[in-house]
Design a protein around this motif. Structure first.
Motif, short mmCIF file in Angstrom:
data_model
loop_
_atom_site.label_atom_id
_atom_site.label_comp_id
_atom_site.label_asym_id
_atom_site.label_seq_id
_atom_site.Cartn_x
_atom_site.Cartn_y
_atom_site.Cartn_z
N VAL A 186 0.89 -1.28 0.11
CA VAL A 186 0.07 0.01 0.07
C VAL A 186 0.92 1.21 0.06
CG1 VAL A 186 -0.27 -0.02 2.40
CG2 VAL A 186 -2.04 1.22 1.03
N ARG A 207 -11.37 -11.53 -2.02
CA ARG A 207 -10.45 -11.01 -1.01
C ARG A 207 -11.05 -11.32 0.41
NH1 ARG A 207 -7.06 -6.42 -0.11
NH2 ARG A 207 -6.48 -6.45 2.11
N ASN A 223 -11.85 -7.38 -3.57
CA ASN A 223 -10.40 -6.66 -3.06
C ASN A 223 -10.91 -5.02 -3.16
OD1 ASN A 223 -7.96 -5.49 -2.72
ND2 ASN A 223 -6.93 -7.23 -3.69
N THR A 225 -8.87 -2.52 -2.65
CA THR A 225 -8.02 -1.61 -2.76
C THR A 225 -8.07 -0.45 -3.88
OG1 THR A 225 -6.18 -3.47 -2.20
CG2 THR A 225 -5.34 -1.38 -3.35
N ARG A 228 -10.49 2.32 -2.47
CA ARG A 228 -10.01 2.98 -1.35
C ARG A 228 -8.92 3.85 -1.67
NH1 ARG A 228 -8.97 -2.10 2.98
NH2 ARG A 228 -10.97 -2.45 3.81
#
Length: 301
Positions: A186, A207, A223, A225, A228
């Motif tokens: 990240v 996920r 997922n 990611t 976000r």
């Protein structure tokens, strides 16, 4: 200290690595189009006799309960053909990009949504790009690098160190920055966007602990990611997919930026964004189901 693996496991991995290395050397000597056909031929022949084929058919029954078993079997065999072709194309990643927008007849690659791609390249902003395990999913990252888009790709490295090194070496020659998925990835992804680069992410795998979305009418985890990061950076999110065409050709499509849903405070809603992205991917898969990788445990909750 990491415990030593059993010698039988090490021997198996060494033999498998040697066999794959030899096979790749042979396929590298073949013309790219023939290597693709050859890979598809052997995958169609062998794949249906593996345990992976049973998982594939199980997933197809969940996704397409209205289809006959023969129809689902045809999709599964088409999936094996696509995977085998991709294996044959992998050894030619540095040769696969043949694109001429002025003379399409001379190109292996067709494109649609070029204006969306150009906008990403010239707007001076970072962007997030999602894709799925469709056709040859290595191509979007190759296209970005070949066309001068400053980009990075998030990827998951295999557990086998030989395959991990093999994939990294082949991809690093033709793609932008490569970011391996890990608990610290990240921070690398944030650095990519802070630098105004474009980040590509595969979004069609489960996920555990991720938001629940509907995929083919059934709940599964996603997922989050990409959603976000979109919420944090307020940057555009585009979808890019590859379609396999006859005679070793491909079409790459880039969507306009998605109008992601927002919460009451005006910020991007992560769960809603993942449902929108998942719905886009489902539409892609429904159009060319034989080109998706059906053996992933997508509905694992």
């Amino acid at each position: 200290m990491t415990p030593s693996r059993p010698w039988t496991t090490r021997l198996r991995d060494a033999a498998l690595s040697a066999g794959v290395w030899t096979l790749m050397r042979v396929m590298r000597l073949q013309p790219p189009r023939f290597a693709s056909w050859n890979g598809g031929f052997w995958a169609r022949l062998i794949g249906p006799y593996t345990s992976i084929h049973r998982v594939t058919l199980s997933n197809l029954r969940r996704a397409y309960p209205e289809k006959t078993e023969a129809e689902r079997e045809a999709i599964a065999r088409g999936m094996w053909d696509n995977l085998g072709r991709m294996a044959g194309e992998f050894v030619h990643l540095d040769r696969i990009w043949q694109y001429n927008m002025w003379e399409p007849a001379k190109s292996r690659i067709e494109t649609t949504g070029v204006s969306n791609f150009v906008a990403m390249r010239v707007d001076g902003k970072p962007a997030l790009v999602f894709t799925a395990h469709l056709a040859n999913w290595e191509l979007p990252a190759i296209a970005a690098a070949a066309q001068g888009l400053d980009s990075a790709v998030l990827f998951r490295a295999p557990d086998n160190s030989f395959f991990a090194d093999l994939l990294f070496e082949a991809r690093s020659r033709v793609m932008g920055n490569l970011v391996a998925a890990s608990h610290v990835a990240v921070f690398e992804l944030a650095a990519v966007l802070d630098q105004g680069k474009h980040l590509g992410i595969l979004v069609d795998q489960a996920r555990r602990g991720g938001p629940t979305v509907q995929f083919f009418g059934q709940p599964c985890s996603a997922n989050p990611t990409i959603a976000r990061l979109a919420r944090l950076y307020e940057c555009p999110v585009h979808g890019v997919r590859v379609i396999r065409l006859p005679e070793g050709r491909f079409r790459i499509q880039c969507t306009p930026a998605l109008n992601l849903p927002r919460d009451a405070s005006g910020r991007i809603d992560v769960d809603g964004a993942m449902q929108m992205i998942t719905s886009v991917v489902e539409g892609w898969v429904r159009e060319y189901p034989e080109q998706w990788t059906w053996f992933y445990k997508r509905w694992r909750m």
